[in-house]
Design an enzyme around this catalytic site. Sequence first.
Site, PDB file in Angstrom:
ATOM      1  N   SER A  64       0.797  -1.239   0.000  1.00  0.00           N
ATOM      2  CA  SER A  64       0.000   0.000   0.000  1.00  0.00           C
ATOM      3  C   SER A  64       0.822   1.278   0.000  1.00  0.00           C
ATOM      4  O   SER A  64       0.248   2.359  -0.165  1.00  0.00           O
ATOM      5  CB  SER A  64      -0.957   0.001   1.185  1.00  0.00           C
ATOM      6  OG  SER A  64      -1.988  -0.917   0.938  1.00  0.00           O
ATOM      7  N   LYS A  67       0.256   3.382  -2.983  1.00  0.00           N
ATOM      8  CA  LYS A  67      -0.916   4.257  -3.131  1.00  0.00           C
ATOM      9  C   LYS A  67      -0.513   5.732  -3.183  1.00  0.00           C
ATOM     10  O   LYS A  67      -1.233   6.558  -3.747  1.00  0.00           O
ATOM     11  CB  LYS A  67      -1.905   3.997  -1.990  1.00  0.00           C
ATOM     12  CG  LYS A  67      -2.557   2.603  -2.066  1.00  0.00           C
ATOM     13  CD  LYS A  67      -3.341   2.255  -0.804  1.00  0.00           C
ATOM     14  CE  LYS A  67      -3.959   0.862  -0.902  1.00  0.00           C
ATOM     15  NZ  LYS A  67      -4.505   0.383   0.378  1.00  0.00           N
ATOM     16  N   TYR A 191      -4.361  -2.275  -9.736  1.00  0.00           N
ATOM     17  CA  TYR A 191      -4.150  -2.177  -8.287  1.00  0.00           C
ATOM     18  C   TYR A 191      -3.261  -3.322  -7.775  1.00  0.00           C
ATOM     19  O   TYR A 191      -2.308  -3.095  -7.016  1.00  0.00           O
ATOM     20  CB  TYR A 191      -5.511  -2.177  -7.569  1.00  0.00           C
ATOM     21  CG  TYR A 191      -5.382  -2.243  -6.080  1.00  0.00           C
ATOM     22  CD1 TYR A 191      -4.895  -1.156  -5.358  1.00  0.00           C
ATOM     23  CD2 TYR A 191      -5.704  -3.406  -5.377  1.00  0.00           C
ATOM     24  CE1 TYR A 191      -4.732  -1.221  -3.978  1.00  0.00           C
ATOM     25  CE2 TYR A 191      -5.550  -3.479  -4.011  1.00  0.00           C
ATOM     26  CZ  TYR A 191      -5.067  -2.386  -3.317  1.00  0.00           C
ATOM     27  OH  TYR A 191      -4.894  -2.456  -1.955  1.00  0.00           O
ATOM     28  N   TYR A 242      -4.416   4.003   8.002  1.00  0.00           N
ATOM     29  CA  TYR A 242      -5.801   3.525   8.210  1.00  0.00           C
ATOM     30  C   TYR A 242      -6.299   3.894   9.603  1.00  0.00           C
ATOM     31  O   TYR A 242      -6.125   5.036  10.038  1.00  0.00           O
ATOM     32  CB  TYR A 242      -5.888   2.003   7.966  1.00  0.00           C
ATOM     33  CG  TYR A 242      -5.051   1.565   6.792  1.00  0.00           C
ATOM     34  CD1 TYR A 242      -5.379   1.990   5.519  1.00  0.00           C
ATOM     35  CD2 TYR A 242      -3.910   0.790   6.943  1.00  0.00           C
ATOM     36  CE1 TYR A 242      -4.611   1.631   4.425  1.00  0.00           C
ATOM     37  CE2 TYR A 242      -3.137   0.433   5.866  1.00  0.00           C
ATOM     38  CZ  TYR A 242      -3.491   0.855   4.610  1.00  0.00           C
ATOM     39  OH  TYR A 242      -2.741   0.512   3.548  1.00  0.00           O
ATOM     40  N   VAL A 260       1.306  -3.633   3.853  1.00  0.00           N
ATOM     41  CA  VAL A 260       1.335  -4.911   4.567  1.00  0.00           C
ATOM     42  C   VAL A 260       2.617  -5.722   4.315  1.00  0.00           C
ATOM     43  O   VAL A 260       2.820  -6.758   4.934  1.00  0.00           O
ATOM     44  CB  VAL A 260       0.106  -5.822   4.308  1.00  0.00           C
ATOM     45  CG1 VAL A 260      -1.149  -5.259   4.938  1.00  0.00           C
ATOM     46  CG2 VAL A 260      -0.093  -6.097   2.826  1.00  0.00           C
TER      47      VAL A 260
HETATM   48  N1  GLN Z   1      -2.461  -5.912  -1.402  1.00  0.00           N
HETATM   49  C1  GLN Z   1      -3.004  -5.570  -0.131  1.00  0.00           C
HETATM   50  C2  GLN Z   1      -4.521  -5.596  -0.207  1.00  0.00           C
HETATM   51  O1  GLN Z   1      -5.067  -5.018  -1.106  1.00  0.00           O
HETATM   52  C3  GLN Z   1      -2.513  -4.224   0.264  1.00  0.00           C
HETATM   53  C4  GLN Z   1      -3.050  -3.762   1.554  1.00  0.00           C
HETATM   54  C5  GLN Z   1      -2.063  -2.990   2.381  1.00  0.00           C
HETATM   55  O2  GLN Z   1      -0.866  -2.924   2.140  1.00  0.00           O
HETATM   56  N2  GLN Z   1      -2.572  -2.464   3.451  1.00  0.00           N
HETATM   57  O3  GLN Z   1      -5.173  -6.202   0.614  1.00  0.00           O
END
Ligand code: GLN
Length: 311
Positions: A64, A67, A191, A242, A260
């Site tokens: 993420s 993003k 994505y 988040y 993550v």
């Molecule tokens: N690929 C992960 C997902 O879409 C990315 C989420 C993250 O890094 N928080 O669930």
Amino acid sequence: MTDIGGIISEIAAEMATVEDRGTVASYIPPLAAIDPGHFGIAVIEADGACHVAGDADMAFSIQSVSKVFALTLALGKAGDALWKRVGREPSGSAFNSIVQLETESGVPRNPFINAGAIVVADMILSGHAPREAIGEILRFVRAVAEDDTIGIDEAVARGEQATGFRNIALANYMRAFGNLHHPVDHALGVYFHQCAIAMSCRQLAQAGRYLMMQGRVPGGGRIVSAARARRINALMMMCGHYDGSGEFAFRVGLPGKSGVGGGILAIAPGRASIAVWSPGLNERGNSKIGAVALERLVHRTGWSVFDPAAD
Ligand code: GLN
């Protein structure tokens, strides 16, 4: 002069002894296989000085953190029209939550939760085939990092695709509200691939420099306007972790974006672009030791945006 190299070597040594390192993401085999003992940190200062410690040159899945780059690119294409389709408020919910989408008519709270990032991917797709949109994101990341060796881990991308049922649900739900303009599998393809970009801490800190330098990169090239860099930083501060964003601001006090894979990109505006990596996550899906390391770095440098400038 603060000895940044000394400080981060000290922090890396301290992090090596921490026992409670959180839990490595287990939803796909390439992430589940990573040793939670890794720790890397890279700090690039405004004058270009680069300091690294630990596993700073080992590539990991940025997930993420991507993003931030996708948002930068989409803003370049759509401008402020982007904010008609994505909000700018912290969600207070998990990164992959669907709950707010129903009452908020398929408009995600912000571009850093999964739903928001899928809309951003849909905007990058505009006028492109999925493969071209993925190429555009990768080219942008390589350009801001000044490193053409950065690539996509195809095993991770395949894993995301095979297990991404929640993301598939989010995308279909938003499409039902008319907030996805391309086929669901195209937006998700973009994505999933951006999540699978692999970078080291050194490369990630390089890539974040434009957010430290009011939208410019060394040598004077402009990536975004100063106003846009400031706003992306504001979003990272409010939404980058988040439902752990408040805690991260409280402890670290810097704009930051987690993934993550255990990476965090943190920006000390005017001072440094910082990347940390430790694959063990806390219950919110943010790097556990990564935040501890940043907390210590900020404490020892006075770099929190809430500290008065040292000079
Ligand atoms: N690929 C992960 C997902 O879409 C990315 C989420 C993250 O890094 N928080 O669930």
